[in-house]
Design a protein around this motif. Structure first.
Motif, short mmCIF file in Angstrom:
data_model
loop_
_atom_site.label_atom_id
_atom_site.label_comp_id
_atom_site.label_asym_id
_atom_site.label_seq_id
_atom_site.Cartn_x
_atom_site.Cartn_y
_atom_site.Cartn_z
N TYR A 48 0.91 -1.22 -0.05
CA TYR A 48 0.12 -0.17 0.16
C TYR A 48 0.93 1.16 0.04
N GLU A 49 0.26 2.47 -0.48
CA GLU A 49 1.01 3.52 -0.46
C GLU A 49 1.12 4.17 1.12
N ILE A 50 1.57 3.64 1.88
CA ILE A 50 1.87 4.09 3.26
C ILE A 50 3.10 3.53 3.95
N GLY A 59 1.55 -1.15 26.01
CA GLY A 59 0.83 -2.15 26.79
C GLY A 59 -0.31 -2.68 26.09
N ASP A 60 -1.45 -1.86 26.39
CA ASP A 60 -2.71 -2.61 25.58
C ASP A 60 -3.23 -1.92 24.38
N HIS A 61 -2.25 -0.83 23.89
CA HIS A 61 -2.65 -0.06 22.63
C HIS A 61 -1.43 0.01 21.84
N VAL A 62 -1.65 0.41 20.52
CA VAL A 62 -0.40 0.79 19.59
C VAL A 62 -0.54 2.09 19.06
N HIS A 63 0.57 2.64 18.93
CA HIS A 63 0.72 4.16 18.31
C HIS A 63 1.04 3.85 16.82
N PHE A 64 0.78 4.57 15.84
CA PHE A 64 1.38 4.50 14.71
C PHE A 64 1.54 5.92 14.06
N LEU A 65 2.83 6.28 13.71
CA LEU A 65 2.90 7.59 12.77
C LEU A 65 3.32 7.15 11.54
N ILE A 66 2.05 7.54 10.59
CA ILE A 66 2.09 6.84 9.07
C ILE A 66 2.13 8.14 8.18
N GLN A 67 2.94 7.95 7.41
CA GLN A 67 2.98 8.98 6.35
C GLN A 67 2.17 8.30 4.94
N SER A 68 1.31 8.98 4.29
CA SER A 68 0.56 8.51 3.07
C SER A 68 0.45 9.54 1.92
N ILE A 69 -0.38 9.29 1.04
CA ILE A 69 -0.79 10.05 -0.13
C ILE A 69 -2.09 10.67 0.20
N PRO A 74 -7.71 8.66 5.91
CA PRO A 74 -7.30 8.07 7.10
C PRO A 74 -8.09 6.73 7.57
N LYS A 75 -9.22 7.05 7.39
CA LYS A 75 -10.12 5.56 7.68
C LYS A 75 -9.72 4.34 6.76
N LYS A 76 -9.17 4.57 5.51
CA LYS A 76 -8.84 3.66 4.57
C LYS A 76 -7.47 3.23 5.04
N ALA A 80 -7.18 -0.69 6.43
CA ALA A 80 -6.18 -1.61 5.97
C ALA A 80 -5.37 -2.16 7.01
N VAL A 81 -4.64 -1.36 7.85
CA VAL A 81 -3.60 -1.80 8.91
C VAL A 81 -4.39 -2.72 10.01
N LYS A 82 -5.73 -2.30 10.50
CA LYS A 82 -6.10 -2.96 11.69
C LYS A 82 -6.55 -4.34 11.06
N SER A 83 -7.17 -4.71 9.81
CA SER A 83 -7.78 -5.73 9.43
C SER A 83 -6.55 -6.51 9.16
N ILE A 84 -5.54 -6.22 8.11
CA ILE A 84 -4.46 -7.24 7.99
C ILE A 84 -3.74 -7.77 9.13
N THR A 85 -3.38 -6.78 10.07
CA THR A 85 -2.72 -7.10 11.39
C THR A 85 -3.41 -8.07 12.32
N ALA A 86 -4.57 -7.84 12.32
CA ALA A 86 -5.70 -8.73 13.10
C ALA A 86 -5.52 -10.28 12.32
N LYS A 87 -5.77 -10.25 11.22
CA LYS A 87 -5.95 -11.66 10.42
C LYS A 87 -4.43 -12.24 10.52
N GLU A 88 -3.35 -11.44 10.28
CA GLU A 88 -2.36 -12.44 10.25
C GLU A 88 -1.78 -12.64 11.62
N ILE A 89 -1.97 -11.84 12.80
CA ILE A 89 -1.44 -12.23 14.15
C ILE A 89 -2.38 -13.32 14.71
N PHE A 90 -3.46 -13.79 14.10
CA PHE A 90 -4.37 -14.75 14.54
C PHE A 90 -4.04 -15.90 13.93
#
Length: 147
Positions: A48-50, A59-69, A74-76, A80-90
């Motif tokens: 992705y272009e991010i 601890g119980d949450h994650v911080h991201f500093l992300i550059q994009s186009i 931001p919602k997209k 994508a980040v939440k969906s893919i990371t969740a699927k792959e971690i599981f």
């Protein structure tokens, strides 16, 4: 200092600070899961272009500093980040799914803020590093890059 992204018809410097809580505020990101999490994020970057400027765990949450186009809202980006990371971690760490009895990795909400000329990158990085009651762990740090 941040570099602009040059495309054929635009030039941009868009940085977003996202904070994503893990479902039920569970502390599931041990060392092994954290390394897998970082690798997944860097694979997302390739597709992705991010660009992950920084990823940090608190601890119980994650911080991201992300550059994009500009074409990536931001919602997209965070979707994508939440969906893919969740699927792959599981998939790669099935024990994590056992710890989250509802079957979801991320809580449904998130925080997003833009990083701009007057709230610069260094201010946000210092904020990230001083967050939370627990010790902040920098999982990944990178320089901004051109696409």
């Amino acid at each position: 200092m941040s570099d602009h992204i040059h495309k054929s018809h635009n030039k941009s410097l868009l940085l977003y600070h996202f904070v994503c809580p893990i479902e039920y505020r569970r502390k599931v990101l041990n060392d092994s899961v954290s390394m897998t999490f970082k690798d997944i994020c860097l694979q997302i970057e390739e597709r992705y272009e991010i660009h992950f400027v920084e990823i940090g765990l608190d601890g119980d949450h994650v911080h991201f500093l992300i550059q994009s186009i500009p074409m990536n809202a931001p919602k997209k980006i965070i979707g994508a980040v939440k969906s893919i990371t969740a699927k792959e971690i599981f998939r790669l760490h099935p024990e994590v799914k056992q710890m989250l009895w509802g079957g979801k990795f991320w809580a449904s909400g998130y925080y997003v803020n833009t990083v701009g000329q007057y709230a610069n990158e260094e201010v946000i990085k210092k904020y990230l590093q001083n967050q939370g009651k627990s010790k902040y762990t920098e999982l990944h740090r990178n320089q901004l890059k051109l696409f």
